[in-house]
Write an enzyme that holds these catalytic residues in place. Structure first.
Site, PDB file in Angstrom:
ATOM      1  N   GLU A   1       0.843  -1.189   0.000  1.00 43.82           N
ATOM      2  CA  GLU A   1       0.000   0.000   0.000  1.00 43.82           C
ATOM      3  C   GLU A   1       0.883   1.246   0.000  1.00 43.82           C
ATOM      4  O   GLU A   1       1.733   1.416   0.879  1.00 43.82           O
ATOM      5  CB  GLU A   1      -0.902   0.017   1.229  1.00 43.82           C
ATOM      6  CG  GLU A   1      -1.735   1.281   1.350  1.00 43.82           C
ATOM      7  CD  GLU A   1      -2.358   1.436   2.721  1.00 43.82           C
ATOM      8  OE1 GLU A   1      -3.122   2.400   2.906  1.00 43.82           O
ATOM      9  OE2 GLU A   1      -2.065   0.607   3.613  1.00 43.82           O
TER      10      GLU A   1
ATOM     11  N   CYS B   1       3.694   9.754  -2.003  1.00 40.68           N
ATOM     12  CA  CYS B   1       4.565   9.778  -3.179  1.00 40.68           C
ATOM     13  C   CYS B   1       4.704  11.232  -3.598  1.00 40.68           C
ATOM     14  O   CYS B   1       3.702  11.887  -3.935  1.00 40.68           O
ATOM     15  CB  CYS B   1       3.980   8.943  -4.319  1.00 40.68           C
ATOM     16  SG  CYS B   1       4.942   9.012  -5.843  1.00 40.68           S
TER      17      CYS B   1
ATOM     18  N   GLN C   1      10.535  18.183 -10.467  1.00 38.38           N
ATOM     19  CA  GLN C   1       9.378  17.426 -10.938  1.00 38.38           C
ATOM     20  C   GLN C   1       9.357  17.218 -12.447  1.00 38.38           C
ATOM     21  O   GLN C   1       8.799  16.246 -12.921  1.00 38.38           O
ATOM     22  CB  GLN C   1       8.090  18.122 -10.485  1.00 38.38           C
ATOM     23  CG  GLN C   1       7.802  17.948  -9.005  1.00 38.38           C
ATOM     24  CD  GLN C   1       6.498  18.588  -8.596  1.00 38.38           C
ATOM     25  OE1 GLN C   1       5.826  19.224  -9.406  1.00 38.38           O
ATOM     26  NE2 GLN C   1       6.142  18.447  -7.333  1.00 38.38           N
ATOM     27  N   VAL C   2       9.938  18.115 -13.215  1.00 43.38           N
ATOM     28  CA  VAL C   2       9.855  18.016 -14.675  1.00 43.38           C
ATOM     29  C   VAL C   2      10.931  17.098 -15.255  1.00 43.38           C
ATOM     30  O   VAL C   2      11.049  17.003 -16.468  1.00 43.38           O
ATOM     31  CB  VAL C   2       9.963  19.414 -15.311  1.00 43.38           C
ATOM     32  CG1 VAL C   2       8.805  20.284 -14.878  1.00 43.38           C
ATOM     33  CG2 VAL C   2      11.305  20.055 -14.958  1.00 43.38           C
TER      34      VAL C   2
ATOM     35  N   GLY D   1      11.213  13.788 -14.727  1.00 43.46           N
ATOM     36  CA  GLY D   1      10.803  12.395 -14.828  1.00 43.46           C
ATOM     37  C   GLY D   1      11.154  11.541 -13.634  1.00 43.46           C
ATOM     38  O   GLY D   1      11.099  10.304 -13.719  1.00 43.46           O
TER      39      GLY D   1
ATOM     40  N   GLY E   1       9.452  11.230 -10.897  1.00 43.09           N
ATOM     41  CA  GLY E   1       8.266  10.559 -10.386  1.00 43.09           C
ATOM     42  C   GLY E   1       8.029   9.224 -11.060  1.00 43.09           C
ATOM     43  O   GLY E   1       7.751   8.211 -10.401  1.00 43.09           O
TER      44      GLY E   1
ATOM     45  N   GLY F   1      -4.365  11.359 -12.247  1.00 40.28           N
ATOM     46  CA  GLY F   1      -3.704  11.395 -13.559  1.00 40.28           C
ATOM     47  C   GLY F   1      -2.301  10.811 -13.513  1.00 40.28           C
ATOM     48  O   GLY F   1      -1.903  10.068 -14.413  1.00 40.28           O
TER      49      GLY F   1
END
Length: 438
Positions: free
Chosen positions: A142, A146, A153-154, A156, A158, A187
């Protein structure tokens, strides 16, 4: 309160498990010339990463992991000073990127000994991570938090974080990842392979994870045959192989033929078609080990689906008296009566198993789109779609090339095997002689 001033600068501790990433042979050859080979002194500017494609980002991450600039570490609250510093840094990232989440709740879960964190470290700076809880007996994990630092963040990270987690889950025998996502995160999780329809049995996860109000439960199935760390590189290699294979027989791909009225011609008479590599084909089908026609196989599937216990909401079109705004929400309505009429048409609307399954899945998706997730209709659609997929999987088919001499025999076979062809009235046959030939 914990005074950590005397611990000094955070060092890489031996008990913090690092992922060893080994790229497969041939991946280096795919690195574009424009992709940066190394970032030794400072992180790349945000604008530089915005022009990179997902494939280029993946290859850049692989290169950075080889050089030690980018690494992913498993961190637990094991009482070690280095682990505690990493968890506190990760807590700060979560607290900053998730402002609506209570900070006390973040601290409690991140420092909980039953939770594990995957930290993303770029140039010895923690820039993001995932905190999750492993349920080994149920073979799922679980995801609690995140997040990636806003300044990274831009790039990649994540996606790379989630792929690293999937690879780690494979090593631990995890089959599913579950998470409650808010509206802003749906999303992202959908791009990472998560779906709203939970296929795992309810008694397997119920009572093991906490139910969150306002969150959407999403599931990701771990495929142990997929290398998630190089998935885009492998896809690019396959694309190049397909293009190379196509170039061997598409010698006339640059030739443009004038437009014609295809309604006046049969497929084998098209100008330029004889000089191409196209071949007419037929589909040899078998159901439960017995050879039969495609139409009979599809009719068998439709009969089973129509008689299913969960098919009652789908047998007829939705009435506006029951759902006045249904056709404003659903732009492509499908029901079982429409599919049966398409199957009985001459020639049949469905030329393959995929076409029939696509309509069945669209019908169930329309139901889920219009009705609530916890409604009876939603459950019927989920069960019926699973049943339809299993029935379509029972059909085994092979597409065989045929020559011009076999075309007449194929037409006769289709006419004999199509149930609707025997329903044509004698008067209609006299008016249109072509129907008898079809």
């Amino acid at each position: 309160n914990c005074d950590m001033s005397g611990l000094g600068k955070r060092a890489r501790e031996p008990d913090v498990t690092d992922f060893a990433v080994e790229s497969e042979p041939g991946i280096d050859a795919l690195v574009p010339a424009s992709a940066p080979a190394a970032v030794a002194d400072a992180p790349a500017a945000v604008g530089d990463s915005e022009v990179l494609t997902p494939l280029m980002r993946e290859l850049q991450h692989i290169q950075h992991e080889k050089e030690g600039l980018l690494r992913f570490s498993i961190v637990r609250n094991d009482g070690d000073a280095g682990s505690l510093i990493s968890l506190i840094d990760l807590k700060n990232v979560f607290a900053k990127q998730l402002p609506k989440m209570p900070k006390e709740y973040i601290v409690r879960l991140v420092l909980d000994r039953y939770h594990t964190s995957l930290a993303c470290i770029f140039q010895d700076q923690l820039v993001g991570g995932i905190t999750y809880r492993l349920h080994a007996t149920q073979a799922f994990a679980e995801i609690a938090f995140c997040a990636v630092n806003a300044t990274h963040q831009v790039r990649g990270y994540g996606t790379r974080l989630m792929n690293q987690l999937k690879e780690h889950a494979k090593l631990q025998g995890i089959a599913y990842l579950l998470t409650y996502a808010d509206n802003h995160a749906i999303g992202y999780f959908r791009k990472q392979g998560f779906v709203k329809q939970v296929t795992m049995k309810r008694n397997r996860w119920l009572g093991y994870i906490k139910d969150y109000d306002g969150g959407t439960l999403m599931e990701c199935r771990i495929d142990h045959s997929v290398d998630y760390l190089a998935i885009r590189a492998h896809a690019e290699k396959q694309r190049q192989a397909v293009l190379q294979k196509m170039s061997t027989f598409m010698t006339n791909s640059d030739v443009t033929h004038p437009g014609i009225d295809t309604r006046m011609l049969e497929g084998r008479e098209l100008p330029g078609l004889e000089r191409s590599a196209w071949q007419d084909t037929r589909i040899d089908c078998s159901l439960h080990g017995q050879s039969t026609s495609l139409q009979r196989c599809l009719a068998s599937v439709m009969k089973a689906v129509t008689n299913h216990a969960d098919a009652w909401p789908f047998r007829e079109p939705v009435k506006t008296s029951v759902a006045p705004d249904y056709y404003e929400v659903i732009k492509d309505p499908v029901d079982l009566s429409l599919m049966l009429s398409r199957l009985d048409s001459v020639p049949s609307y469905y030329m393959s198993v995929e076409m029939l399954l696509a309509d069945l899945c669209r019908m169930c998706e329309n139901c889920r789109l219009y009705n609530g997730e916890h409604s009876e209709y939603w459950d019927c659609a989920a069960r019926l779609e699973g049943f339809a997929r299993s029935k379509c999987a029972e059909i085994k088919f092979v597409r065989q090339p045929i020559g011009p001499t076999d075309t007449k025999a194929l037409v006769d076979t289709k006419a004999a095997s199509c149930p609707s062809s025997r329903r044509v009235s004698p008067d209609r046959t006299e008016l249109d002689p072509n129907i008898a030939e079809v």
